[in-house]
Design an enzyme around this catalytic site. Structure first.
Site, PDB file in Angstrom:
ATOM      1  N   ARG A 117      -8.402   4.377   5.871  1.00 60.21           N
ATOM      2  CA  ARG A 117      -9.222   5.522   5.492  1.00 60.21           C
ATOM      3  C   ARG A 117      -9.865   6.057   6.761  1.00 60.21           C
ATOM      4  O   ARG A 117     -10.204   5.280   7.669  1.00 60.21           O
ATOM      5  CB  ARG A 117     -10.322   5.119   4.493  1.00 60.21           C
ATOM      6  CG  ARG A 117      -9.863   4.901   3.069  1.00 60.21           C
ATOM      7  CD  ARG A 117      -9.458   6.199   2.363  1.00 60.21           C
ATOM      8  NE  ARG A 117      -9.059   5.977   0.975  1.00 60.21           N
ATOM      9  CZ  ARG A 117      -7.808   5.746   0.555  1.00 60.21           C
ATOM     10  NH1 ARG A 117      -6.822   5.709   1.427  1.00 60.21           N
ATOM     11  NH2 ARG A 117      -7.545   5.566  -0.722  1.00 60.21           N
TER      12      ARG A 117
ATOM     13  N   ASP B 294      -3.131   8.621  10.228  1.00 59.11           N
ATOM     14  CA  ASP B 294      -2.654   9.228   8.977  1.00 59.11           C
ATOM     15  C   ASP B 294      -3.844   9.671   8.136  1.00 59.11           C
ATOM     16  O   ASP B 294      -3.675  10.388   7.152  1.00 59.11           O
ATOM     17  CB  ASP B 294      -1.808   8.220   8.190  1.00 59.11           C
ATOM     18  CG  ASP B 294      -1.247   8.842   6.923  1.00 59.11           C
ATOM     19  OD1 ASP B 294      -0.612   9.912   7.033  1.00 59.11           O
ATOM     20  OD2 ASP B 294      -1.457   8.288   5.825  1.00 59.11           O
TER      21      ASP B 294
ATOM     22  N   GLU C 273     -11.185  14.607   6.596  1.00 56.78           N
ATOM     23  CA  GLU C 273      -9.930  15.199   6.099  1.00 56.78           C
ATOM     24  C   GLU C 273     -10.105  16.015   4.816  1.00 56.78           C
ATOM     25  O   GLU C 273      -9.302  16.909   4.524  1.00 56.78           O
ATOM     26  CB  GLU C 273      -8.886  14.100   5.852  1.00 56.78           C
ATOM     27  CG  GLU C 273      -9.201  13.169   4.692  1.00 56.78           C
ATOM     28  CD  GLU C 273      -8.136  12.102   4.485  1.00 56.78           C
ATOM     29  OE1 GLU C 273      -7.752  11.429   5.456  1.00 56.78           O
ATOM     30  OE2 GLU C 273      -7.690  11.942   3.332  1.00 56.78           O
TER      31      GLU C 273
ATOM     32  N   HIS D 183      -2.357  12.293   5.762  1.00 55.03           N
ATOM     33  CA  HIS D 183      -2.498  11.291   4.690  1.00 55.03           C
ATOM     34  C   HIS D 183      -1.221  11.212   3.854  1.00 55.03           C
ATOM     35  O   HIS D 183      -1.244  11.357   2.628  1.00 55.03           O
ATOM     36  CB  HIS D 183      -3.708  11.623   3.802  1.00 55.03           C
ATOM     37  CG  HIS D 183      -4.290  10.414   3.119  1.00 55.03           C
ATOM     38  ND1 HIS D 183      -5.631  10.202   2.980  1.00 55.03           N
ATOM     39  CD2 HIS D 183      -3.692   9.341   2.537  1.00 55.03           C
ATOM     40  CE1 HIS D 183      -5.851   9.067   2.338  1.00 55.03           C
ATOM     41  NE2 HIS D 183      -4.672   8.526   2.054  1.00 55.03           N
TER      42      HIS D 183
HETATM   43  P1  NAD Z   1      -5.559  -5.065  -0.236  1.00 58.26           P
HETATM   44  O1  NAD Z   1      -6.733  -5.150  -1.128  1.00 58.26           O
HETATM   45  O2  NAD Z   1      -4.275  -5.723  -0.646  1.00 58.26           O
HETATM   46  O3  NAD Z   1      -5.928  -5.612   1.223  1.00 58.26           O
HETATM   47  C1  NAD Z   1      -7.127  -5.303   1.878  1.00 58.26           C
HETATM   48  C2  NAD Z   1      -7.465  -6.487   2.766  1.00 58.26           C
HETATM   49  O4  NAD Z   1      -8.576  -6.122   3.576  1.00 58.26           O
HETATM   50  C3  NAD Z   1      -7.859  -7.763   1.987  1.00 58.26           C
HETATM   51  O5  NAD Z   1      -7.068  -8.849   2.423  1.00 58.26           O
HETATM   52  C4  NAD Z   1      -9.328  -7.944   2.332  1.00 58.26           C
HETATM   53  O6  NAD Z   1      -9.705  -9.329   2.374  1.00 58.26           O
HETATM   54  C5  NAD Z   1      -9.381  -7.291   3.696  1.00 58.26           C
HETATM   55  N1  NAD Z   1     -10.731  -6.901   4.116  1.00 58.26           N
HETATM   56  C6  NAD Z   1     -11.752  -6.436   3.357  1.00 58.26           C
HETATM   57  N2  NAD Z   1     -12.819  -6.194   4.146  1.00 58.26           N
HETATM   58  C7  NAD Z   1     -12.451  -6.503   5.411  1.00 58.26           C
HETATM   59  C8  NAD Z   1     -13.113  -6.454   6.673  1.00 58.26           C
HETATM   60  N3  NAD Z   1     -14.389  -6.049   6.783  1.00 58.26           N
HETATM   61  N4  NAD Z   1     -12.408  -6.827   7.772  1.00 58.26           N
HETATM   62  C9  NAD Z   1     -11.133  -7.248   7.672  1.00 58.26           C
HETATM   63  N5  NAD Z   1     -10.459  -7.327   6.512  1.00 58.26           N
HETATM   64  C10 NAD Z   1     -11.125  -6.947   5.397  1.00 58.26           C
HETATM   65  O7  NAD Z   1      -5.328  -3.489  -0.002  1.00 58.26           O
HETATM   66  P2  NAD Z   1      -3.989  -2.781   0.507  1.00 58.26           P
HETATM   67  O8  NAD Z   1      -3.136  -2.427  -0.658  1.00 58.26           O
HETATM   68  O9  NAD Z   1      -3.399  -3.569   1.631  1.00 58.26           O
HETATM   69  O10 NAD Z   1      -4.588  -1.387   1.042  1.00 58.26           O
HETATM   70  C11 NAD Z   1      -5.485  -1.353   2.134  1.00 58.26           C
HETATM   71  C12 NAD Z   1      -6.081   0.033   2.231  1.00 58.26           C
HETATM   72  O11 NAD Z   1      -5.078   0.972   2.639  1.00 58.26           O
HETATM   73  C13 NAD Z   1      -6.593   0.622   0.899  1.00 58.26           C
HETATM   74  O12 NAD Z   1      -7.914   0.196   0.608  1.00 58.26           O
HETATM   75  C14 NAD Z   1      -6.533   2.117   1.138  1.00 58.26           C
HETATM   76  O13 NAD Z   1      -7.786   2.578   1.606  1.00 58.26           O
HETATM   77  C15 NAD Z   1      -5.469   2.263   2.248  1.00 58.26           C
HETATM   78  N6  NAD Z   1      -4.292   3.001   1.768  1.00 58.26           N
HETATM   79  C16 NAD Z   1      -3.911   4.114   2.447  1.00 58.26           C
HETATM   80  C17 NAD Z   1      -2.785   4.829   2.030  1.00 58.26           C
HETATM   81  C18 NAD Z   1      -2.294   6.046   2.759  1.00 58.26           C
HETATM   82  O14 NAD Z   1      -1.493   6.830   2.202  1.00 58.26           O
HETATM   83  N7  NAD Z   1      -2.677   6.264   4.003  1.00 58.26           N
HETATM   84  C19 NAD Z   1      -2.085   4.399   0.900  1.00 58.26           C
HETATM   85  C20 NAD Z   1      -2.509   3.244   0.245  1.00 58.26           C
HETATM   86  C21 NAD Z   1      -3.607   2.547   0.687  1.00 58.26           C
END
Ligand code: NAD
Length: 347
Positions: free
Chosen positions: A239, A263, A268, A300
Site C-alpha cells: 500500500r 505499484d 493514489e 495499482h
Molecule cells: P498476508 O496477510 O498473507 O501477509 C501479510 C504478512 O505481513 C503477514 O505474514 C503478517 O504477519 C506480516 N506483517 C504484519 N505486520 C507486519 C510488520 N509490521 N512488519 C512485517 N510484517 C508484518 O497478506 P498478503 O495476501 O500477503 O497481502 C499483503 C498486502 O499486499 C495486503 O495487505 C495488501 O495491502 C497488498 N496487496 C496489494 C495488491 C496490489 O494490487 N498491489 C494486491 C493484493 C494485496
C-alpha cells in the site's frame, strides 16, 4: 441480493458478470455497476441495495457507513485483501457485515513485483523507448545480475512468500522480516529471518508485502531509508502509505535509494485507475517520480490478472450468497479470514 458495485471498470464488470452467471439461474445476484468511487457524495447510488461492493480507494468511513445503513445496506464486500479504507469500529457499532477476499492470486502480485525489479534493473522501459526512436546505443543501460544478490522481504505472508520463492529461483539470498516468521518457508528456501534493521542494511532489493495499518504506516520513513544499503532498490506492491513519499524522494535524490518500483502510491486516490492523460498532473511529488529514469510507477495493477479477477469476483459473490443464507437462517459457508466483521442482520 441487489449489490451496488462501486468504482467499477470494464474488467470488473466482465469478471463479475461471468461469475454471476456461473452461480446459475435464480442463484445469481442483481449487480448495479457504479463507476464512481464510494464516498459521502456517491452513497445514494446504493439506493435499494442490501450490499455494496468496494475496492481499495473507496472511502468507507463512519459517515458513509451510517448513511448506507440508513438506506438499508447491510453488507460491505471488499473485492480486495486489504481493508485499511474501512472504519471497522463504525461497522461493528452499526452491525454492518464486512467481508473481503483474503486470497485471490498471490502469484499475480508477486509476479508483478518481480516484473518491476527486472524492468528497473535491466532498464527495459528506457531501452524500448530508445530503440523505437531508432537509438540502438547501450550507454546508461547497465544492470546487475540478480543471482547472488540479497533480497529483503518485509511481510512473508501469502504474497511475500510467493515473491520470495520466485526470487530464490533467480539464485538470490533471502532475508525476511515478519513478526510471525514462516518456519516452513525458512526451511524450504533458506530464508533468513532477522530484525527489520538488518533486512534494511543487507538488502540489495527490498520488497514490501505487509498490510497497511497504524503500525506499518510509513514503515519506510526517512530513518529507515537511511539504514538501507546505499543504492538499493525499493519495491512497493503493498500500500502506498507504507512509504513516506517525501522521504523516498529525498533518498532517491541523494542516491541512498538506487531505484524504486511503485505499484501503489500514498496519494493514489483520485489519480490511479483513471485516465488523466489530458490534464496537468496536480501532484508534484508524483510528477517528479514519473520523471526519474530509475523509478517505475504502475497504477495499482499488480492484482490485474485474469485468474485474480475471476477469483475476486467468485469469492465476493460467494460471500454475498453466504450472507444471504445467514440472514435466511441457513448455515453460512465462509472461511474465517474472509470475514472482517460479520454481524447478523438485526442483532
Ligand atoms: P498476508 O496477510 O498473507 O501477509 C501479510 C504478512 O505481513 C503477514 O505474514 C503478517 O504477519 C506480516 N506483517 C504484519 N505486520 C507486519 C510488520 N509490521 N512488519 C512485517 N510484517 C508484518 O497478506 P498478503 O495476501 O500477503 O497481502 C499483503 C498486502 O499486499 C495486503 O495487505 C495488501 O495491502 C497488498 N496487496 C496489494 C495488491 C496490489 O494490487 N498491489 C494486491 C493484493 C494485496
Amino acid at each position: 441480493m441487489r449489490i451496488a458495485v462501486f468504482d467499477t471498470h470494464q474488467y470488473d464488470r466482465d469478471g463479475f458478470l461471468e461469475c454471476n452467471r456461473e452461480l446459475g439461474p435464480g442463484s445469481g445476484h442483481e449487480l448495479v455497476f457504479v463507476e464512481a468511487r464510494l464516498s459521502e457524495s456517491t452513497c445514494e447510488r446504493a439506493e435499494g441495495c442490501a450490499a455494496v461492493c468496494v475496492f481499495v480507494n473507496d472511502r468507507v468511513e463512519a459517515s458513509v457507513l451510517e448513511r448506507l445503513w440508513a438506506m438499508g445496506v447491510r453488507l460491505v464486500a471488499l473485492r480486495c485483501a486489504g481493508f485499511n479504507n474501512v472504519d471497522l469500529g463504525a461497522a461493528q457499532r452499526l452491525g454492518m457485515a464486512v467481508v473481503r477476499v483474503p486470497e485471490y492470486s498471490p502469484h499475480a502480485v508477486a509476479e508483478h513485483a518481480v516484473g518491476l525489479i527486472l524492468a528497473l534493473n535491466r532498464k527495459l522501459v528506457r531501452a524500448h523507448a530508445r530503440v523505437r526512436d531508432g537509438n540502438f546505443s547501450l550507454d546508461g543501460l547497465v544492470g546487475f545480475d540478480l543471482y547472488g544478490k540479497t533480497v529483503g522481504v518485509v511481510g512473508t505472508g501469502k504474497i511475500g512468500a510467493t515473491f520470495a520463492r520466485i526470487m530464490r529461483g533467480f539464485g538470490c539470498r533471502l532475508v525476511g522480516y515478519d513478526p510471525v516468521p514462516d518456519r516452513a518457508l525458512e526451511a524450504e528456501i533458506g530464508m533468513v529471518y532477522c530484525g527489520l534493521e538488518q533486512v534494511l542494511a543487507e538488502a540489495d532489493v527490498l520488497s514490501l508485502h505487509v498490510p497497511l495499518n497504524a503500525s506499518t504506516r510509513h514503515l519506510l520513513n526517512a530513518a529507515a531509508l537511511e539504514r538501507m544499503k546505499p543504492g538499493a532498490m525499493v519495491i512497493n506492491t503493498g500500500r502506498g502509505a507504507l512509504i513516506d513519499t517525501t522521504a523516498l524522494v529525498h533518498a532517491l535524490r541523494s542516491g541512498r535509494v538506487g531505484a524504486a518500483g511503485l505499484d501503489v502510491y500514498e496519494e493514489e486516490e483520485g489519480i490511479f485507475f483513471e485516465d488523466h492523460s489530458g490534464e496537468v498532473l496536480g501532484d508534484a511529488q508524483l510528477a517528479w517520480l514519473l520523471m526519474c529514469p530509475n523509478v517505475l510507477v504502475t497504477s495499482h495493477q499488480a492484482f490485474l490478472t485474469k485468474e485474480a479477477l475471476h477469483q475476486i469476483a467468485r469469492t465476493t459473490l460467494a460471500s454475498a450468497s453466504a450472507f444471504e443464507a445467514q440472514l435466511a437462517g441457513t448455515a453460512p459457508k465462509m472461511a474465517a479470514d474472509q470475514r472482517v466483521v460479520l454481524t447478523p442482520l438485526g442483532s
